[in-house]
Design an enzyme around this catalytic site. Structure first.
Site, PDB file in Angstrom:
ATOM      1  N   HIS A  10      -7.696 -10.869  -6.303  1.00  0.00           N
ATOM      2  CA  HIS A  10      -8.141  -9.464  -6.268  1.00  0.00           C
ATOM      3  C   HIS A  10      -9.486  -9.296  -6.980  1.00  0.00           C
ATOM      4  O   HIS A  10      -9.829 -10.056  -7.884  1.00  0.00           O
ATOM      5  CB  HIS A  10      -7.070  -8.503  -6.801  1.00  0.00           C
ATOM      6  CG  HIS A  10      -6.859  -8.514  -8.276  1.00  0.00           C
ATOM      7  ND1 HIS A  10      -5.658  -8.160  -8.850  1.00  0.00           N
ATOM      8  CD2 HIS A  10      -7.663  -8.823  -9.307  1.00  0.00           C
ATOM      9  CE1 HIS A  10      -5.765  -8.241 -10.164  1.00  0.00           C
ATOM     10  NE2 HIS A  10      -6.963  -8.651 -10.460  1.00  0.00           N
ATOM     11  N   ASP A  34     -12.525   0.364 -11.963  1.00  0.00           N
ATOM     12  CA  ASP A  34     -11.162   0.858 -11.789  1.00  0.00           C
ATOM     13  C   ASP A  34     -10.596   1.479 -13.055  1.00  0.00           C
ATOM     14  O   ASP A  34     -11.190   1.386 -14.130  1.00  0.00           O
ATOM     15  CB  ASP A  34     -10.245  -0.283 -11.286  1.00  0.00           C
ATOM     16  CG  ASP A  34     -10.451  -1.589 -12.056  1.00  0.00           C
ATOM     17  OD1 ASP A  34     -11.018  -1.550 -13.170  1.00  0.00           O
ATOM     18  OD2 ASP A  34     -10.042  -2.633 -11.540  1.00  0.00           O
ATOM     19  N   GLU A  48      -6.019  -5.411  -4.077  1.00  0.00           N
ATOM     20  CA  GLU A  48      -4.999  -6.464  -4.018  1.00  0.00           C
ATOM     21  C   GLU A  48      -4.941  -7.084  -2.621  1.00  0.00           C
ATOM     22  O   GLU A  48      -5.309  -6.435  -1.633  1.00  0.00           O
ATOM     23  CB  GLU A  48      -3.628  -5.847  -4.339  1.00  0.00           C
ATOM     24  CG  GLU A  48      -3.516  -5.226  -5.719  1.00  0.00           C
ATOM     25  CD  GLU A  48      -3.247  -6.240  -6.820  1.00  0.00           C
ATOM     26  OE1 GLU A  48      -3.750  -7.376  -6.733  1.00  0.00           O
ATOM     27  OE2 GLU A  48      -2.538  -5.884  -7.770  1.00  0.00           O
ATOM     28  N   ASN A  59      -4.574 -13.768  -7.890  1.00  0.00           N
ATOM     29  CA  ASN A  59      -4.275 -13.632  -6.457  1.00  0.00           C
ATOM     30  C   ASN A  59      -5.532 -13.316  -5.640  1.00  0.00           C
ATOM     31  O   ASN A  59      -5.444 -13.007  -4.462  1.00  0.00           O
ATOM     32  CB  ASN A  59      -3.201 -12.550  -6.233  1.00  0.00           C
ATOM     33  CG  ASN A  59      -3.639 -11.170  -6.719  1.00  0.00           C
ATOM     34  OD1 ASN A  59      -4.793 -10.968  -7.078  1.00  0.00           O
ATOM     35  ND2 ASN A  59      -2.709 -10.232  -6.721  1.00  0.00           N
TER      36      ASN A  59
END
Ligand code: PGA
Length: 252
Positions: free
Chosen positions: A137, A67, A142, A135
């Site tokens: 990810h 990313d 996400e 979380n």
């Protein structure tokens, strides 16, 4: 899925580096999927050290990063291109043209995603190194109702921006969008190495790897992959040890 818990960070770093270097030494044209964040820094240091000691060449290797932030120039200290150059690429003999990171400054971001996917399709990943967000990810995929398979533009969650604000002067400076490989691209890697460190990751690692498979915890999709190795430090692995799940303990 193989889970290994390490007593010390150095052992974890050396082990993970060894897995990656093994692929580089064995494959004629190795293709590595790489990650950024705090988690892989020690692994990259261990790779650089071991490669320089053994004389292992990366001339035939190709890398794809997961990313990149939208809008940051490659020489911006928080861009993932800058990070990769600093921690890995500049210390290896890998040609610059063989290191790929989504271009977060592309004028046409959708076209950039298609270009990245076309390259990944032509050069399947031998391995993908992953960290995990609090979380759940992976990359910047996400938690959501739906996940995307290929490379795409994401709106970053406030919690992710807050977690990454530590690298910037202020949270407002953290870009609110990123380009990320999709979960489909990640799952196509022949082998996946998931690394987590610290007590704050213990619960999400457990949930992702033993809880229901759900887009609400993107890392839970790793349960569907046939060749995943999970490397945890003692703090991130404590939930596994406490509930009696069979994990391999690595001692120095
Ligand atoms: P970290 O990030 O390595 O900085 O903890 C991991 C991630 O968000 O994927």
């Amino acid at each position: 899925m193989k889970i290994k818990v390490f007593a010390g960070q150095d052992e974890l770093d050396r082990y993970a580096a060894g897995l990656l270097l093994h692929i580089v030494s064995q494959q004629e044209r190795p293709v590595l999927g790489l990650a950024t964040g705090s988690t892989p820094i020690g692994i990259y240091q261990a790779m650089v050290q071991a490669a320089s000691q053994s004389g292992l060449s990366f001339r035939h290797a190709t890398t794809y990063n997961l990313d990149e932030y939208v809008g940051l120039a490659p020489d911006h200290e928080q861009s993932y291109r800058y990070y990769m150059e600093k921690h890995l690429f500049r210390h290896l003999d890998i040609p610059a043209s063989q290191t790929h990171i989504p271009d977060g400054r592309a004028v046409d971001l959708q076209a950039e995603c298609r270009r990245y996917d076309a390259m990944l399709a032509a050069q399947p990943l031998d391995v993908q190194l992953l960290g995990i967000g609090h979380n759940g990810h992976i990359g910047f995929n996400e938690p959501a109702e739906e996940l995307r398979s290929g490379t795409h533009v994401v709106q970053l969650k406030e919690e992710t921006r807050a977690a990454n604000a530590r690298f910037f002067n202020h949270q407002d400076e953290v870009p609110d969008r990123a380009l990320t490989m999709g979960v489909g691209s990640i799952l196509k890697a022949k082998q996946i190495i998931l690394v987590a460190r610290g007590a704050d990751k213990a619960q999400i690692v457990k949930q992702a790897l033993q809880g229901p498979i759900t887009t609400r915890v993107p890392a839970s999709l790793l349960q569907t992959h046939a060749h995943v190795t999970v490397l945890l430090d003692r703090d991130a692995g404590r939930e596994w040890m406490e509930d009696g799940t069979k994990v391999e303990m690595a001692h120095s």
